[in-house]
Design a protein around this motif. Structure first.
Motif, PDB file in Angstrom:
ATOM      1  N   ASN A   5       0.714  -1.208  -0.047  1.00  0.00           N
ATOM      2  CA  ASN A   5       0.039  -0.241   0.259  1.00  0.00           C
ATOM      3  C   ASN A   5       0.956   1.259  -0.081  1.00  0.00           C
ATOM      4  N   ASP A   6       1.930   1.394  -0.628  1.00  0.00           N
ATOM      5  CA  ASP A   6       2.439   2.520  -0.637  1.00  0.00           C
ATOM      6  C   ASP A   6       2.147   3.703  -1.222  1.00  0.00           C
ATOM      7  N   ARG A  17       4.599  -0.092   9.624  1.00  0.00           N
ATOM      8  CA  ARG A  17       4.513  -0.817  10.385  1.00  0.00           C
ATOM      9  C   ARG A  17       6.238  -1.621   9.602  1.00  0.00           C
ATOM     10  N   LEU A  18       6.991  -1.874  10.472  1.00  0.00           N
ATOM     11  CA  LEU A  18       8.232  -2.042   9.218  1.00  0.00           C
ATOM     12  C   LEU A  18       8.839  -3.683  10.009  1.00  0.00           C
ATOM     13  N   LYS A  35       7.021   7.043   3.292  1.00  0.00           N
ATOM     14  CA  LYS A  35       8.131   6.486   2.380  1.00  0.00           C
ATOM     15  C   LYS A  35       9.367   7.065   2.887  1.00  0.00           C
ATOM     16  N   ARG A  36       9.152   8.776   2.800  1.00  0.00           N
ATOM     17  CA  ARG A  36      10.381  10.038   2.812  1.00  0.00           C
ATOM     18  C   ARG A  36      10.819   9.379   4.299  1.00  0.00           C
ATOM     19  N   ARG A  52      10.323  -5.668   4.941  1.00  0.00           N
ATOM     20  CA  ARG A  52       9.266  -5.058   3.708  1.00  0.00           C
ATOM     21  C   ARG A  52       8.099  -3.858   5.150  1.00  0.00           C
ATOM     22  N   ARG A  53       7.760  -2.768   4.523  1.00  0.00           N
ATOM     23  CA  ARG A  53       6.673  -2.032   4.962  1.00  0.00           C
ATOM     24  C   ARG A  53       5.379  -2.134   5.201  1.00  0.00           C
ATOM     25  N   ALA A  54       4.209  -1.990   5.957  1.00  0.00           N
ATOM     26  CA  ALA A  54       2.748  -2.562   5.843  1.00  0.00           C
ATOM     27  C   ALA A  54       2.385  -0.968   6.396  1.00  0.00           C
ATOM     28  N   ASP A  55       1.590  -0.130   5.508  1.00  0.00           N
ATOM     29  CA  ASP A  55       1.322   0.957   5.638  1.00  0.00           C
ATOM     30  C   ASP A  55      -0.457   1.011   5.860  1.00  0.00           C
TER      31      ASP A  55
END
Length: 230
Positions: A5-6, A17-18, A35-36, A52-55
């Motif tokens: 969900n970028d 969440r990382l 992202k920034r 990974r990252r989840a938004d």
């Protein structure tokens, strides 16, 4: 690093969440642009573990911050400090170090050490038996720690609901809206988030949580006072 969900919205803000490759949760944050914001984490010693990252998007930054704090408390990410009992703003840490060296307390330190509100302290200071500040005529008052401790030992705080804040002052903004110019980046971010959370609570649940709102704004005052912001 993969991203779920970028997307970025000018109005919305995300809780991000990382995660590590094994699925363990490393960090939770909130930002208009996750992202920034994650670029700021690249210098952290744990960044190499991020896989990974989840938004998770919310209608406003204040609502994202409330969700972030709830998620930190519920999910216990490995590397978060803000939002956990061990977090202390840098300005308050510095004040504590000064206090340990000098045996003196500021207003903010009295509030934190003895668990009283700013309004309660103002009331106590009107009493003839409350200790006098060491130096009058300055905006950064200090008291002897031993004298303050003796006062509160002789006048323990009573349990139960606080009644020291006049109704007309409840919900009154603790910040003037002018830019904060002498706070560190971390202190400024903490101050803004605490203030936004207090505003959101008042808007969503008007009159239902006056003590919580007052405590949030007392902490904003404490951060600013210890940073020398008038």
């Amino acid at each position: 690093m993969s991203v779920q969900n970028d997307t970025v919205s000018e109005r919305q803000a995300a809780v991000y969440r990382l995660y590590a490759a094994d699925g363990s949760l490393l960090y939770i944050g909130s930002s208009y642009n996750p992202k920034r914001r994650c670029l700021d984490h690249h210098t952290k010693p744990w960044w190499a573990q991020v896989d990974r990252r989840a938004d998770e998007w919310h209608p406003s930054k204040a609502e994202a911050y409330v969700a972030e704090m709830a998620a930190i408390a519920a999910e216990s990410p490995t590397h978060n400090e803000m939002g956990t009992p061990r977090y202390v703003p840098p300005a308050v840490k510095a004040a504590a170090r000064r206090s340990s060296r000098t045996g003196e307390l500021s207003i903010a330190q009295i509030l934190s050490k003895h668990g009283v509100s700013r309004q309660s302290l103002h009331t106590y200071r009107q009493r003839p038996d409350f200790p006098k500040p060491l130096r009058e005529g300055t905006s950064r008052l200090r008291w002897l720690e031993s004298e303050v401790a003796a006062f509160f030992a002789a006048n323990p705080k009573q349990p139960g609901k606080r009644t020291d804040l006049p109704a007309k002052q409840q919900g009154e903004p603790a910040m003037s809206g002018q830019p904060i110019t002498r706070l560190s980046r971390e202190d400024q971010e903490a101050s803004e988030q605490l203030h936004a959370t207090a505003n959101l609570i008042e808007a969503r649940w008007p009159g239902e949580h006056p003590t919580l709102v007052r405590d949030l704004r007392d902490l904003v005052d404490a951060i600013e006072e210890e940073s020398g912001v008038s």
